[in-house]
Design an enzyme around this catalytic site. Sequence first.
Site, PDB file in Angstrom:
ATOM      1  N   ASP A  98       0.862  -1.174   0.000  1.00 22.17           N
ATOM      2  CA  ASP A  98       0.000   0.000   0.000  1.00 22.17           C
ATOM      3  C   ASP A  98       0.902   1.230   0.000  1.00 22.17           C
ATOM      4  O   ASP A  98       1.781   1.370   0.856  1.00 22.17           O
ATOM      5  CB  ASP A  98      -0.885  -0.008   1.260  1.00 22.17           C
ATOM      6  N   ASP A 200      -2.982   4.693  -2.435  1.00 21.49           N
ATOM      7  CA  ASP A 200      -4.015   5.306  -1.610  1.00 21.49           C
ATOM      8  C   ASP A 200      -4.388   6.702  -2.127  1.00 21.49           C
ATOM      9  O   ASP A 200      -3.497   7.522  -2.387  1.00 21.49           O
ATOM     10  CB  ASP A 200      -3.460   5.425  -0.179  1.00 21.49           C
ATOM     11  N   GLU A 242      -6.300   3.911  -6.074  1.00 21.02           N
ATOM     12  CA  GLU A 242      -7.591   4.092  -5.421  1.00 21.02           C
ATOM     13  C   GLU A 242      -8.129   5.462  -5.837  1.00 21.02           C
ATOM     14  O   GLU A 242      -7.562   6.491  -5.468  1.00 21.02           O
ATOM     15  CB  GLU A 242      -7.441   4.038  -3.899  1.00 21.02           C
ATOM     16  N   HIS A 316     -11.324  -2.748   3.339  1.00 17.92           N
ATOM     17  CA  HIS A 316     -11.239  -2.349   4.755  1.00 17.92           C
ATOM     18  C   HIS A 316     -11.985  -1.053   5.060  1.00 17.92           C
ATOM     19  O   HIS A 316     -12.052  -0.655   6.222  1.00 17.92           O
ATOM     20  CB  HIS A 316      -9.762  -2.206   5.133  1.00 17.92           C
ATOM     21  N   ASP A 317     -12.463  -0.350   4.037  1.00 19.82           N
ATOM     22  CA  ASP A 317     -13.238   0.876   4.261  1.00 19.82           C
ATOM     23  C   ASP A 317     -14.739   0.637   4.098  1.00 19.82           C
ATOM     24  O   ASP A 317     -15.530   1.569   4.294  1.00 19.82           O
ATOM     25  CB  ASP A 317     -12.855   1.958   3.233  1.00 19.82           C
TER      26      ASP A 317
HETATM   27  O1  TEU Z   1      -9.428   5.801   1.760  1.00 20.94           O
HETATM   28  C1  TEU Z   1      -9.863   6.913   1.035  1.00 20.94           C
HETATM   29  C2  TEU Z   1     -11.079   7.506   1.485  1.00 20.94           C
HETATM   30  O2  TEU Z   1     -11.444   8.530   0.945  1.00 20.94           O
HETATM   31  C3  TEU Z   1     -11.827   6.855   2.581  1.00 20.94           C
HETATM   32  O3  TEU Z   1     -11.656   7.599   3.726  1.00 20.94           O
HETATM   33  C4  TEU Z   1     -13.224   6.731   2.194  1.00 20.94           C
HETATM   34  O4  TEU Z   1     -13.735   7.958   1.773  1.00 20.94           O
HETATM   35  C5  TEU Z   1     -14.067   6.302   3.333  1.00 20.94           C
HETATM   36  O5  TEU Z   1     -13.450   5.306   4.049  1.00 20.94           O
HETATM   37  C6  TEU Z   1     -15.348   5.758   2.814  1.00 20.94           C
HETATM   38  O6  TEU Z   1     -16.312   6.202   3.671  1.00 20.94           O
HETATM   39  C7  TEU Z   1      -8.075   5.583   1.877  1.00 20.94           C
HETATM   40  C8  TEU Z   1      -7.851   4.371   2.742  1.00 20.94           C
HETATM   41  O7  TEU Z   1      -8.362   3.236   2.084  1.00 20.94           O
HETATM   42  C9  TEU Z   1      -8.451   4.628   4.087  1.00 20.94           C
HETATM   43  O8  TEU Z   1      -8.390   3.499   4.915  1.00 20.94           O
HETATM   44  C10 TEU Z   1      -7.697   5.776   4.697  1.00 20.94           C
HETATM   45  O9  TEU Z   1      -8.286   6.133   5.909  1.00 20.94           O
HETATM   46  C11 TEU Z   1      -7.677   6.996   3.786  1.00 20.94           C
HETATM   47  O10 TEU Z   1      -7.379   6.675   2.431  1.00 20.94           O
HETATM   48  C12 TEU Z   1      -6.608   7.953   4.226  1.00 20.94           C
HETATM   49  O11 TEU Z   1      -5.341   7.408   3.979  1.00 20.94           O
END
Ligand code: TEU
Length: 545
Positions: A98, A200, A242, A316-317
Site C-alpha cells: 500500500d 491510496d 484508489e 477495509h473501508d
Molecule cells: O481511503 C480513502 C477515502 O477517501 C476513505 O476515507 C473513504 O472515503 C471512506 O473510508 C469511505 O467512507 C483511503 C484508505 O483506504 C483509508 O483506509 C484511509 O483512511 C484513507 O485513504 C486515508 O489514507
Amino acid sequence: MSERWWADKVGYQVYPLSFQDSNGDGIGDIPGITSRLDHLSDLGIGFIWLSPVYASPLADNGYDISDYRAIEPRFGTMADMDRLIAEAKARGIGIVMDLVVNHSSDQHAWFRNALTGRGAEFRDFYVWRDPAPGGGPPSDLRSYFGGPAWHLHEATGQYYLALFDPGQPDLNWDNPAMRAEIWDMMRWWRDRGIAGFRMDVIDHIGKDIDAGILTDGPTLHERLQEMHREVLAGSDLLTVGETWSVTPETAPLYVDPDRDELHTLFQFAHISAHWDEAHGKWKPLDFQLPTLKRVFQDWQDVLAPFGPGALFWSNHDLPRAVSSFGDAGEWRVRSARALALALHGLQGTPYIYQGEEAGFTNAGFTSIDEYRDVETLNMHRESLEAGMDEPDFLRGAGRNSRDNARAPVAWEAGPGHGFTTGAPWIGFPSNAEEVNIAADRADPEGVFALYRRLVALRKEQPVLVHGRTRLFLPEHPQVWAYTRTHEGLRLAVVANLSSERAEAEIDPELAVTGAGLAGSVEPRDRIEAGRLVLEPWEAIWVLGA
Ligand code: TEU
Ligand code: CA
C-alpha cells in the site's frame, strides 16, 4: 502488448491489524500473516494487497506513516517483512504494498522538522498557508473525517492542510525535492522484491488547494507520468490506484497504456450509487439491482480496451459483501456464493477481502463503545451535535462503518478464535462462533470451496480473462445476467440476487448448452431460451459454444 503476469490471477487483501496475531498482544502482525500463507495458497490467489505495515502511530490504522522504510514494531521487523515476501514468493504469491503518499503521519521526521520554523529544511514538504486576512483558517474546507481541514500551528503562525485526520498532514506534491524522496522510497521497495503498489487516494496528488480543487487536479497526470519514468518503467510491478473521483470520462487518462501512468484503478460507482446524496454512507439507500448492473456494465465497457480493471465487493473501508449485497441471515452461505459468481464472472482482476472467502458478515456492533475507527467516532460526535439521535446513527454505522470489515478474522470457534491468545484490539463479529474460516472450510458446499474453484477457473478458461461482457435483462429487479464471449466460446452468467424465487425470459443469445462450470446451488449444464426459474440466490456459470 504482452500478457501481464496478473492477467489470470485473483488478488486478496490483508488488513494486518485484523488478520492474525502471533504474539498474544491482540494485534495482527506480519509473522501472523506468514503463518497463514497456506490458507491463501489453498485458495489459489496470485497476490496479496497488504494494507500498510510501515512505522506508524496508527491514528488511522497505518494510513498515517511516520517512516516509509521501517516496519511498525507492533507489526514486526523488516526481517519479518523480508521473510513474508520470500515465503509468499515460494508459493507463487506476490506482495502488493500500500503506497500512502497523499499524506504522511505528523510523527514523520519531515513534519517534525517542518514544525521547527518557517525556514526549516522540510517545511515545504507540506502545505502551509497564512491565516485568512481577518484571521482564522485560509478556507472553510472540511476534512473527510469531519472537522476543519486546516490546522493552526501556533509557534509558526500558519495553518497546515490535512484532508483526513489532523495526524495525516498532506504532502506538498508541487515540491520536486519531496517527489524525489517518494521515488527513491518506491525504488527501495521495488528492489526488495515486491509485486506492485496499491496507491491510496492517488487522485488527490495533483490538487490545487487555493482553487479548491482536491481531486483530478491540474498536475495529477504529469505526476503519475513522472512516477512511471522514475520508478515503474521497465519493471513488472502491478499498479492499482484508489480513485473515488474517477469517471468513465477520466478513467482512460490513468489507464491508457500509451500514457504510461497506472495499470488499473479501484473505482467505487457500485458503492456510492447506494449512498444518500446528502448524508453519504451514514444514510444508506436500499440496494437497487438495475443500478448496480448498469454501473458494472458501464465500467466493463470503459475499461475493456485498456486491460483488466479491478473488481471487488468489499475492502477495509467498506461493509461486508454479504451484508450489503446479499442476505446475511437465512441465505448467508448461498448469497455469498451467488455474489462471488456474479462478480468473478466479469472481466477484470477480482480482489477478495479477508474473510469474504468464508462469507463473513458485518461486525454486529450495537454500542458506540465497540467502534475504534477514527472516521466513525468523529462522525458519531458530529452527527449527534447536528441533531441526529443515537439509534439512528448506530443503524447507519451498523451498515456502513469501516469497522464492520475490520473486526478480526475468526479462524475457528472458541476463545480468541485462532486470531489471538490475548484480548483483540477490537471485538470479533458477533456471530464468530458459527461463522469462521474453519467451519466454512469443513463444508464442501461452503463459501471457500466455491471461491477456490472460481480462482482456479480464471487460470483455466481464457474466456474469463479475455471475453467481452454483454448485459441482458438490464431492468430485471432480481436477476443479473451477462455473457462473456471469446474465440467462439460463450460463458453465460445468470444470478438471482434476491431471497425470492425469480423468473426470467432468456434471450436466445444468452442461452447456452455445454458445461456447468460452477453454481451456488445445483450445477446446470444448460440455459435454455424462454422462461427460466431460479431458486433464491441461485447463480450459475454455463460455458458453451
Ligand atoms: O481511503 C480513502 C477515502 O477517501 C476513505 O476515507 C473513504 O472515503 C471512506 O473510508 C469511505 O467512507 C483511503 C484508505 O483506504 C483509508 O483506509 C484511509 O483512511 C484513507 O485513504 C486515508 O489514507
Ligand atoms: Ca501481535
